[in-house]
Design a protein around this motif. Structure first.
Motif, PDB file in Angstrom:
ATOM      1  N   PHE A   1       2.108   1.682  -3.559  1.00  6.75           N
ATOM      2  CA  PHE A   1       1.059   2.132  -4.474  1.00  6.75           C
ATOM      3  C   PHE A   1       0.833   3.638  -4.356  1.00  6.75           C
ATOM      4  CE2 PHE A   1      -1.258  -2.230  -4.764  1.00  6.75           C
ATOM      5  CZ  PHE A   1      -0.346  -2.633  -5.730  1.00  6.75           C
TER       6      PHE A   1
ATOM      7  N   TYR B   1      -7.839  -8.787  -2.950  1.00  5.05           N
ATOM      8  CA  TYR B   1      -6.446  -8.509  -2.618  1.00  5.05           C
ATOM      9  C   TYR B   1      -5.596  -8.306  -3.869  1.00  5.05           C
ATOM     10  CZ  TYR B   1      -2.019  -8.538  -0.231  1.00  5.05           C
ATOM     11  OH  TYR B   1      -0.803  -8.161   0.250  1.00  5.05           O
TER      12      TYR B   1
ATOM     13  N   ALA C   1     -13.832  -1.862  -3.696  1.00  2.00           N
ATOM     14  CA  ALA C   1     -12.963  -2.633  -2.809  1.00  2.00           C
ATOM     15  C   ALA C   1     -13.702  -3.041  -1.537  1.00  2.00           C
ATOM     16  CB  ALA C   1     -11.715  -1.824  -2.458  1.00  2.00           C
TER      17      ALA C   1
ATOM     18  N   ARG D   1      -7.576  -2.063  -5.985  1.00  2.00           N
ATOM     19  CA  ARG D   1      -6.347  -1.401  -5.542  1.00  2.00           C
ATOM     20  C   ARG D   1      -6.160  -0.008  -6.141  1.00  2.00           C
ATOM     21  NH1 ARG D   1      -3.533  -3.537  -1.193  1.00  2.00           N
ATOM     22  NH2 ARG D   1      -3.559  -5.815  -1.285  1.00  2.00           N
TER      23      ARG D   1
ATOM     24  N   ASP E   1       0.826  -1.202   0.000  1.00  3.36           N
ATOM     25  CA  ASP E   1       0.000   0.000   0.000  1.00  3.36           C
ATOM     26  C   ASP E   1       0.862   1.255   0.000  1.00  3.36           C
ATOM     27  OD1 ASP E   1      -2.601  -1.545   0.517  1.00  3.36           O
ATOM     28  OD2 ASP E   1      -1.311  -2.163   2.167  1.00  3.36           O
TER      29      ASP E   1
ATOM     30  N   GLU F   1      -5.834   3.225  -4.002  1.00  6.22           N
ATOM     31  CA  GLU F   1      -4.595   3.506  -3.298  1.00  6.22           C
ATOM     32  C   GLU F   1      -3.652   4.337  -4.166  1.00  6.22           C
ATOM     33  OE1 GLU F   1      -2.950   0.027  -1.418  1.00  6.22           O
ATOM     34  OE2 GLU F   1      -4.912  -0.959  -1.429  1.00  6.22           O
TER      35      GLU F   1
ATOM     36  N   PRO G   1      -8.309  -5.626   1.405  1.00  7.60           N
ATOM     37  CA  PRO G   1      -7.703  -4.293   1.464  1.00  7.60           C
ATOM     38  C   PRO G   1      -8.622  -3.148   1.859  1.00  7.60           C
ATOM     39  CG  PRO G   1      -8.128  -4.873  -0.813  1.00  7.60           C
ATOM     40  CD  PRO G   1      -8.484  -6.085   0.000  1.00  7.60           C
TER      41      PRO G   1
ATOM     42  N   SER H   1       1.900  -7.631  -7.524  1.00  9.39           N
ATOM     43  CA  SER H   1       1.768  -6.199  -7.276  1.00  9.39           C
ATOM     44  C   SER H   1       2.505  -5.374  -8.324  1.00  9.39           C
ATOM     45  CB  SER H   1       2.256  -5.854  -5.871  1.00  9.39           C
ATOM     46  OG  SER H   1       3.521  -6.414  -5.629  1.00  9.39           O
TER      47      SER H   1
END
Length: 701
Positions: free
Chosen positions: A56, A219, A207, A225, A53, A228, A275, A155
């Protein structure tokens, strides 16, 4: 050894603002990557996965700031230049690690596992690894298997998907604002900010929903995501308006943000609620640190701005790439959880990272990989990258072609028909009592293990299923008609009910059921614990199963039930006990007997990894019984005091003393760390288990 919930993180290598490298951001990278390394290597701090996180937010801030400044300066965004920079920073080191990891896996691991890792490498190379791991994470049959040494590329894929889409979105917004509404360059941040707020809010809402509905996919999902990265992007938009001049205030804000990240490392759970909303804590804390540094250098934020933190921040991308393959592959050579393992792992990952940074990553980033068009205009794609692709893609394709002719197909016949040691089972040979669970049978005088032979080979244990999943229910609304044994209406009518742990008993029950001329109906599937109400959403067929068990004509004589002791919801033991008893009531009322088979032990990943280690000897690997049986099995508890329900406890065939060995009678007991029996061990245990079931519930025939 780390668990399968591992949360690898991809440090961003986005360009720094032209005002110079921000030391506080480099320090943030160092904090994040060290937390992830510690979490994966030492399993501490437990929330180390929040490093993703942090990265990101950094990526969203730096990339958006770069694009905004370019558009404000030139009135357009050069996609060729942008993607050339991304290729230079990401591809060389990432491709090197992919290639070396696949090659090392081929030497250290089984061919079947290497095939999967090669698939992982392919998905990582083309930046869709997050979707591959989202799919495998929701695959019931992947449960308990060791993590891929390339799992951390998920990621990196999320970030690259962001890099691919975001510049086009921004350019479209800019053109829309200037041509449709007549806005000038001075309004670019208003347009971008409005869009970012909307996208960020939508992503966070998604999310929140997906984290509750499907946390594994949430996730890994780019959609879950994006918010973020959006927080970081929003910081870049407002950067020119919120500069904080006071050094004291910026220092306080920086330390508050750093404290928020530190707290996140210990309080953020990996589930539930991650998340969203739990990732908001490290995301907002990181945003606060970045915001505090917008007004100028942070002379007093020493934990982030010192030289050591700066250097680790510099090598954070390489350290990220190398740490996970080292952690996973080293387990094939050295016992995990030991000081030797930790020391070697740290030396290897840092040595590889430093070498990779100075010899590959940094030179590639600084080199001019460009060839100019004949008219001398903007640079085209670098010839080095073209050459790299010309080598990399055929190499990966060759790996796929050679290593992956097809996925493993379960044998059509029992593994005993193919096993040198298994051929003795079911024969009149004196060797029968010295194979698998037979060595622990009453009156046996065999050694627990003899010689060096083991079946199945440890690297093949995960595929040793035989008939275990022949009747499997995976989300279907109704079970299939699946039976073994006699079709005589007068035969003893039995049923096997439960989840995958019940399914792993099936290979051992088939032959005894046939010999006894019983009829066995099988109701096993994903989440199909025999409870009312259901504790999971994975088995929509359970109401139909319940109806068949309760209303069968003629009625069932006996129903065999077992289930994993570690499933979600088992922590509420009293609730689970009540749920089982509620399901059993209508069946018991008809005179059907129920036999509960106590579950297998909890298998540690370290003990399982021991069996695949180079130099493994039969009998070397085990786990303490106190640890293996620490989780209470609620199904036998439900049977206590209930008339018509008996318990068969085969624990002594898994843990003959104070240890639970991974091999018994030269047979691999477990196929994975989720406690599923190999079909081979199940077949050696089956005759013993069936005799105890018949003894516990005297029946006709």
């Amino acid at each position: 050894m780390t668990s399968t919930r591992m949360r690898p993180v991809a440090p961003a290598r986005a360009s720094a603002p032209k005002t110079g490298k921000r030391l506080d951001i480099q320090g943030l990278r160092a904090v994040a990557v060290l937390a992830v390394v510690a979490d994966h290597l030492f399993e501490w701090p437990s929330g180390g996965f929040i490093g993703v996180d942090v990265f990101f937010v950094i990526s969203g801030f730096l990339i958006t700031g770069l694009l905004l400044r370019e558009y404000e300066r030139t009135g357009h965004i050069s996609f060729v230049e942008f993607y050339r920079r991304r290729v230079k920073r990401i591809v060389p080191a990432a491709t090197l690690v992919l290639a070396i990891t696949v090659a090392a896996s081929l030497v250290l691991l089984s061919i079947e596992r290497t095939k999967e890792i090669a698939y992982d490498a392919l998905s990582g190379f083309f930046f869709f690894a997050n979707w591959r791991f989202a799919a495998s994470g929701t695959d019931y049959f992947q449960e308990g298997l060791p993590p891929s040494p390339l799992q951390h590329y998920w990621s990196l894929s999320v970030e690259e998907q962001f890099y691919f889409v975001w510049p086009w979105v921004m350019l479209g917004l800019m053109l829309l604002g200037t041509r449709l509404f007549g806005l000038g360059r001075q309004h670019v941040r208003v347009v971008a900010g409005t869009a970012i707020v909307l996208v960020t809010a939508a992503s966070f809402g998604w999310a929140m929903w997906e984290t509750q509905d499907n946390p594994t996919v949430a996730y890994f999902s780019s959609l879950s995501r994006a918010w973020e990265l959006g927080i970081g992007a929003l910081l870049a938009v407002v950067a020119t308006k919120v500069r904080i001049g006071s050094v004291a205030l910026r220092t306080v804000l920086g330390y508050v943000g750093l404290l928020g990240i530190a707290v996140s490392l210990f309080v953020v759970p990996d589930s539930p609620g991650f998340p969203a909303p739990w990732a908001a804590l490290p995301v907002l804390a990181t945003a606060l640190v970045i915001l505090a540094g917008i007004g100028g250098p942070q002379p007093y934020l020493y934990p982030l701005t010192n030289r050591v933190a700066g250097y680790i921040g510099d090598i954070s991308y390489s350290l990220y790439l190398w740490h996970f393959p080292v952690i996973i592959l080293l387990a094939a050579l050295v016992e995990t959880g030991t000081m030797t393992y930790y020391a070697i792992a740290l030396v290897l990952m840092f040595a590889a990272s430093i070498a990779s940074f100075h010899l590959i990553e940094n030179p590639a980033r600084q080199h001019e990989w460009t060839i100019r068009s004949r008219r001398g205009r903007s640079p085209a794609v670098g010839w080095q990258y073209v050459g790299g692709l010309a080598i990399a893609i055929p190499t990966i394709a060759l790996c796929i072609a050679v290593l992956m002719p097809g996925r493993y197909d379960a044998p059509a016949t029992s593994p005993f028909a193919r096993s040198p040691i298994g051929q003795t089972i079911g024969n009149d040979s004196d060797e029968t009592s010295c194979v698998g669970a037979q060595v622990l049978a009453q009156g046996s005088d065999c050694a627990l293990n003899t010689g060096d032979e083991v079946y199945p080979a440890p690297e093949d244990a995960a595929q040793d299923n035989w008939e275990a999943y022949n009747c499997w229910i995976d989300g279907e609304p109704e079970p299939a008609d699946c039976s073994y044994g006699s079709d005589d209406p007068k035969a003893v009518k039995a049923a096997l009910v439960g989840d995958s742990h019940a399914a792993s008993l099936l290979p051992g029950l088939i032959e005894p059921v046939t010999e006894l001329e019983w009829s066995l109906d099988v109701f096993t599937g994903n989440g199909c614990q025999w409870v009312i109400p259901s504790l999971t959403d994975f088995c929509p067929a359970m109401p139909v199963i319940q109806d068949r068990l309760a209303s069968a004509q003629p009625k069932y004589d006996v129903i065999i039930v077992t289930a994993s002791r570690t499933k979600a919801g088992w922590s509420d033991t009293s609730g689970v006990v009540s749920a089982y008893r509620e399901a059993w009531k209508p069946v018991l009322a008809k005179g059907t007997r129920i036999v509960v088979v106590a579950d297998t032990p909890v298998v540690s990943e370290d003990a399982l990894a021991c069996t695949t280690r180079i130099g493994f000897n039969v009998g070397d690997c085990s786990m303490p019984k106190s640890e293996a049986m620490a989780v209470v099995d609620p199904v036998p508890l439900a049977a206590q005091g209930v008339r018509g329900v008996a318990v068969v406890d085969p624990t002594r065939y898994y843990c003959p003393d104070d240890k639970c060995p991974m091999t018994i009678g030269n047979v691999m007991v477990y196929k994975d760390a989720a406690g599923h029996l190999t079909a081979t061990y199940s077949q050696s245990l089956g005759p013993i288990l069936m005799a105890e079931i018949a003894k516990a519930v005297p029946l006709k025939g």
